[in-house]
Design a protein around this motif. Structure first.
Motif, PDB file in Angstrom:
ATOM      1  N   GLY A  90      32.850  33.626  34.782  1.00 49.25           N
ATOM      2  CA  GLY A  90      33.343  34.650  34.360  1.00 49.25           C
ATOM      3  C   GLY A  90      33.295  34.685  32.820  1.00 49.25           C
ATOM      4  O   GLY A  90      32.825  35.799  32.179  1.00 49.25           O
ATOM      5  N   THR A  91      33.540  33.635  32.276  1.00 44.26           N
ATOM      6  CA  THR A  91      33.671  33.526  30.637  1.00 44.26           C
ATOM      7  C   THR A  91      32.084  33.428  30.118  1.00 44.26           C
ATOM      8  O   THR A  91      31.786  34.212  29.223  1.00 44.26           O
ATOM      9  CB  THR A  91      34.356  32.239  30.325  1.00 44.26           C
ATOM     10  N   TYR A  92      31.256  32.960  30.849  1.00 43.50           N
ATOM     11  CA  TYR A  92      30.096  33.241  30.457  1.00 43.50           C
ATOM     12  C   TYR A  92      29.441  34.547  30.586  1.00 43.50           C
ATOM     13  O   TYR A  92      28.698  35.077  29.652  1.00 43.50           O
ATOM     14  CB  TYR A  92      29.035  32.123  31.341  1.00 43.50           C
ATOM     15  N   ILE A  93      29.576  35.145  31.516  1.00 43.95           N
ATOM     16  CA  ILE A  93      29.063  36.511  31.808  1.00 43.95           C
ATOM     17  C   ILE A  93      29.627  37.634  30.640  1.00 43.95           C
ATOM     18  O   ILE A  93      28.832  38.414  30.314  1.00 43.95           O
ATOM     19  CB  ILE A  93      29.616  36.819  33.022  1.00 43.95           C
ATOM     20  N   ASP A  94      30.939  37.077  30.239  1.00 43.78           N
ATOM     21  CA  ASP A  94      31.394  38.160  29.114  1.00 43.78           C
ATOM     22  C   ASP A  94      30.696  37.780  27.795  1.00 43.78           C
ATOM     23  O   ASP A  94      30.911  38.620  26.936  1.00 43.78           O
ATOM     24  CB  ASP A  94      33.096  37.774  29.084  1.00 43.78           C
ATOM     25  N   ALA A  95      30.156  36.536  27.897  1.00 47.07           N
ATOM     26  CA  ALA A  95      29.475  36.112  26.575  1.00 47.07           C
ATOM     27  C   ALA A  95      27.992  36.688  26.445  1.00 47.07           C
ATOM     28  O   ALA A  95      27.268  36.218  25.750  1.00 47.07           O
ATOM     29  CB  ALA A  95      29.392  34.682  26.264  1.00 47.07           C
ATOM     30  N   VAL A  96      27.530  37.256  27.475  1.00 52.31           N
ATOM     31  CA  VAL A  96      26.003  37.953  27.540  1.00 52.31           C
ATOM     32  C   VAL A  96      26.061  39.436  27.096  1.00 52.31           C
ATOM     33  O   VAL A  96      27.072  40.171  27.611  1.00 52.31           O
ATOM     34  CB  VAL A  96      25.573  37.685  29.029  1.00 52.31           C
ATOM     35  N   ASP A  97      25.058  39.694  26.418  1.00 54.74           N
ATOM     36  CA  ASP A  97      24.685  41.170  25.941  1.00 54.74           C
ATOM     37  C   ASP A  97      23.617  41.643  27.259  1.00 54.74           C
ATOM     38  O   ASP A  97      22.674  41.262  27.050  1.00 54.74           O
ATOM     39  CB  ASP A  97      24.226  41.118  24.793  1.00 54.74           C
ATOM     40  N   TYR A  98      24.198  42.483  28.066  1.00 54.48           N
ATOM     41  CA  TYR A  98      23.402  43.086  29.282  1.00 54.48           C
ATOM     42  C   TYR A  98      22.704  44.461  28.771  1.00 54.48           C
ATOM     43  O   TYR A  98      21.923  45.032  29.527  1.00 54.48           O
ATOM     44  CB  TYR A  98      24.220  43.456  30.473  1.00 54.48           C
ATOM     45  N   ALA A  99      22.687  44.873  27.509  1.00 54.51           N
ATOM     46  CA  ALA A  99      22.069  45.911  26.905  1.00 54.51           C
ATOM     47  C   ALA A  99      22.243  47.225  27.761  1.00 54.51           C
ATOM     48  O   ALA A  99      21.304  47.907  27.837  1.00 54.51           O
ATOM     49  CB  ALA A  99      20.569  45.574  26.484  1.00 54.51           C
ATOM     50  N   GLY A 100      23.396  47.341  28.312  1.00 56.17           N
ATOM     51  CA  GLY A 100      23.606  48.506  29.211  1.00 56.17           C
ATOM     52  C   GLY A 100      23.113  48.445  30.453  1.00 56.17           C
ATOM     53  O   GLY A 100      23.280  49.483  31.302  1.00 56.17           O
ATOM     54  N   VAL A 101      22.380  47.334  30.732  1.00 53.15           N
ATOM     55  CA  VAL A 101      21.962  47.312  32.191  1.00 53.15           C
ATOM     56  C   VAL A 101      23.304  47.148  33.071  1.00 53.15           C
ATOM     57  O   VAL A 101      23.852  46.013  33.173  1.00 53.15           O
ATOM     58  CB  VAL A 101      20.802  46.107  32.364  1.00 53.15           C
ATOM     59  N   PRO A 102      23.320  47.932  34.230  1.00 56.71           N
ATOM     60  CA  PRO A 102      24.292  47.653  35.051  1.00 56.71           C
ATOM     61  C   PRO A 102      24.146  46.463  36.368  1.00 56.71           C
ATOM     62  O   PRO A 102      23.059  46.214  36.426  1.00 56.71           O
ATOM     63  CB  PRO A 102      24.482  49.090  36.007  1.00 56.71           C
ATOM     64  N   PHE A 103      25.310  45.687  36.227  1.00 56.63           N
ATOM     65  CA  PHE A 103      25.407  44.686  37.225  1.00 56.63           C
ATOM     66  C   PHE A 103      26.468  44.508  37.981  1.00 56.63           C
ATOM     67  O   PHE A 103      27.381  45.087  37.547  1.00 56.63           O
ATOM     68  CB  PHE A 103      25.027  43.308  36.511  1.00 56.63           C
ATOM     69  N   GLU A 104      26.405  43.793  39.068  1.00 60.91           N
ATOM     70  CA  GLU A 104      27.614  43.329  39.781  1.00 60.91           C
ATOM     71  C   GLU A 104      28.044  42.046  39.531  1.00 60.91           C
ATOM     72  O   GLU A 104      27.189  40.953  39.672  1.00 60.91           O
ATOM     73  CB  GLU A 104      27.324  43.400  41.539  1.00 60.91           C
ATOM     74  N   ARG A 105      29.270  42.157  39.180  1.00 60.81           N
ATOM     75  CA  ARG A 105      29.739  40.637  38.534  1.00 60.81           C
ATOM     76  C   ARG A 105      29.675  39.637  39.564  1.00 60.81           C
ATOM     77  O   ARG A 105      29.634  38.535  39.368  1.00 60.81           O
ATOM     78  CB  ARG A 105      31.152  41.209  38.010  1.00 60.81           C
ATOM     79  N   GLU A 106      30.112  39.925  40.878  1.00 63.11           N
ATOM     80  CA  GLU A 106      30.121  38.921  41.640  1.00 63.11           C
ATOM     81  C   GLU A 106      28.665  38.382  42.196  1.00 63.11           C
ATOM     82  O   GLU A 106      28.353  37.315  42.581  1.00 63.11           O
ATOM     83  CB  GLU A 106      30.943  39.504  42.897  1.00 63.11           C
ATOM     84  N   LEU A 107      27.889  39.432  42.293  1.00 68.36           N
ATOM     85  CA  LEU A 107      26.468  38.741  42.664  1.00 68.36           C
ATOM     86  C   LEU A 107      25.986  37.922  41.147  1.00 68.36           C
ATOM     87  O   LEU A 107      25.103  36.978  41.497  1.00 68.36           O
ATOM     88  CB  LEU A 107      25.648  40.060  42.636  1.00 68.36           C
ATOM     89  N   MET A 108      26.182  38.429  40.037  1.00 70.99           N
ATOM     90  CA  MET A 108      25.710  37.513  38.970  1.00 70.99           C
ATOM     91  C   MET A 108      26.745  36.098  38.873  1.00 70.99           C
ATOM     92  O   MET A 108      25.992  35.238  38.512  1.00 70.99           O
ATOM     93  CB  MET A 108      26.138  38.264  37.585  1.00 70.99           C
TER      94      MET A 108
END
Length: 143
Positions: free
Chosen positions: A58-76
């Motif tokens: 979760g901490t890593y996911i928050d450190a990524v710039d997804y450039a507006g691309v939607p994603f599912e947090r659980e899947l990521m």
């Protein structure tokens, strides 16, 4: 003969020294925690990768710039977990992540060059593009 009581004249000084010492220590601790603008992308990447390899997805996911691309947090999270487990199975666990240098493309884009050292003793050099997003350096995953 005039007698001077030196113990009373030194009393204020003995109280002042510890206060001055505390002030100096506080100033030193404040200045050492600041990250320079040049080192900010390196520090951000090291923190993100440390969290990734500590399985704090979760901490890593928050450190990524997804450039507006939607994603599912659980899947990521599942994808990252499988990725890290694959690396650990193939190369061993990450023992050290050290950012060596940074190359700025402009004020809001940089490339960080870093070294990963595995438990097997093998080290690899990598690079990661970073973007400034709302005042924070984030890992760039899209060009």
């Amino acid at each position: 003969m005039f007698m001077c009581d030196r113990s009373n004249s030194l009393f204020p000084m003995t109280k002042l020294c510890p206060i001055l010492l505390l002030c100096v220590m506080a100033l030193c601790s404040c200045s050492s925690n600041e990250v320079s603008a040049h080192d900010a992308p390196k520090v951000a990447l090291e923190r993100a990768l440390d969290s990734l390899f500590a399985h704090s997805y979760g901490t890593y996911i928050d450190a990524v710039d997804y450039a507006g691309v939607p994603f599912e947090r659980e899947l990521m999270t599942d994808i990252l977990q499988q990725h890290v487990e694959g690396i650990e199975h193939e190369k061993g666990s990450i023992m050290d992540c050290r950012a060596d240098s940074v190359l700025f493309q402009n004020d809001s884009a940089a490339t960080v060059y870093y070294k990963l050292t595995y438990s097997t003793g093998v080290s690899e050099m990598h690079s990661q593009k970073m973007n400034m997003v709302n005042g924070d350096w984030k890992i760039r995953i899209r060009d």
